[in-house]
Design a protein around this motif. Structure first.
Motif: not given
Length: 266
Positions: A163-169
């Motif tokens: 899903i191309r998620e870049r948030d490190a959380i």
């Protein structure tokens, strides 16, 4: 007063090329009038979640509210721009690609949420043997369950990459992405009938608790709508997504065309 968040740009990826839903296959999707295979709506909704999470961080994952409506398809490899304007504590979200509006939605962080009791959503198993979808598959007021699923380790990393998620959380705090809850909602349909090509139309999701990576996810769903509109057969679900059999994660309303016009007329 309104303010605009920084645009989130992502290259869309069709995660469902090999799924049973051939609306994610180029040749079948073209037969229904599309330019090619559709990127799953649940993944487009996952793109939309990036901005409210960027704004409200873990609080949104614990009790945020998001709604999405899919207007036009998103295609594999396209650059998608997700924008959001804030007004009176709520975000108005738009998804655009190839110069067209593809999805709209809203997100907010309610100060309180309506109480949802797990007792109101009885535990239900998916059917023992799936059969081709028919008039009884999604009867009004019928309760439907899902086959449990979990995303941990490499699978969790692969989902975030897909899903191309870049948030490190999600990695730093060991959290499951709420887009997974939308995949579980799709499983309500898929785990209980053999479908032809079908389309996710829209969803409303009130988050109730943050998921941990590796949680076993299921849904307990009641069919609240089953009707024909413009030749399509629609189904509406009201469901609770649950972790490990006991922790409510999200209260969801899910709308899908389970028999598109061409298929329904065949």
């Amino acid at each position: 007063m309104t303010s605009r968040l920084e645009t989130y740009r992502v290259q869309a990826y069709n995660t469902a090329r090999l799924s049973e839903n051939k609306m994610h296959d180029d040749s079948v999707a073209r037969r229904f009038g599309f330019s090619g295979a559709l990127v799953p709506g649940v993944d487009v909704m996952a793109y939309m979640m990036h901005l409210p999470v960027a704004k409200w961080r873990r609080a949104f994952l614990e009790h945020g509210l998001i709604e999405a409506r899919f207007v036009k398809p998103v295609y594999d490899g396209e650059i998608v721009n997700v924008t959001a304007e804030e007004s009176r504590g709520a975000l108005s979200i738009a998804v655009e690609s190839r110069g067209q509006l593809c999805a709209t939605g809203t997100a907010s962080l309610p100060t309180s949420t309506s109480l949802v009791s797990i007792a109101d959503f009885p535990e239900t198993a998916a059917v023992a043997e799936r059969r081709p979808v028919n008039a009884t598959s999604y009867e009004l007021d019928k309760w439907l369950g899902t086959v449990p699923c979990a995303f941990s380790g490499a699978a969790a990393q692969e989902y975030l990459a897909d899903i191309r998620e870049r948030d490190a959380i999600y990695v730093s705090e060991g959290l499951g992405h709420p887009g997974l809850f939308q995949r579980v909602m799709n499983k309500v349909l898929v785990d209980n009938a053999i479908l032809g090509p079908w389309i996710h139309v829209g969803s409303r999701m009130q988050l109730l608790s943050a998921a941990a990576t590796g949680d076993e996810l299921t849904a307990r769903a009641r069919v609240t709508g089953n009707y024909e509109k413009k030749g399509h057969r629609f189904v509406e679900l009201d469901a609770l997504v649950v972790a490990n059999g006991h922790t409510p994660l999200a209260h969801c309303q899910h709308v899908a065309i389970y028999q598109p016009r061409e298929q329904a007329a065949a």
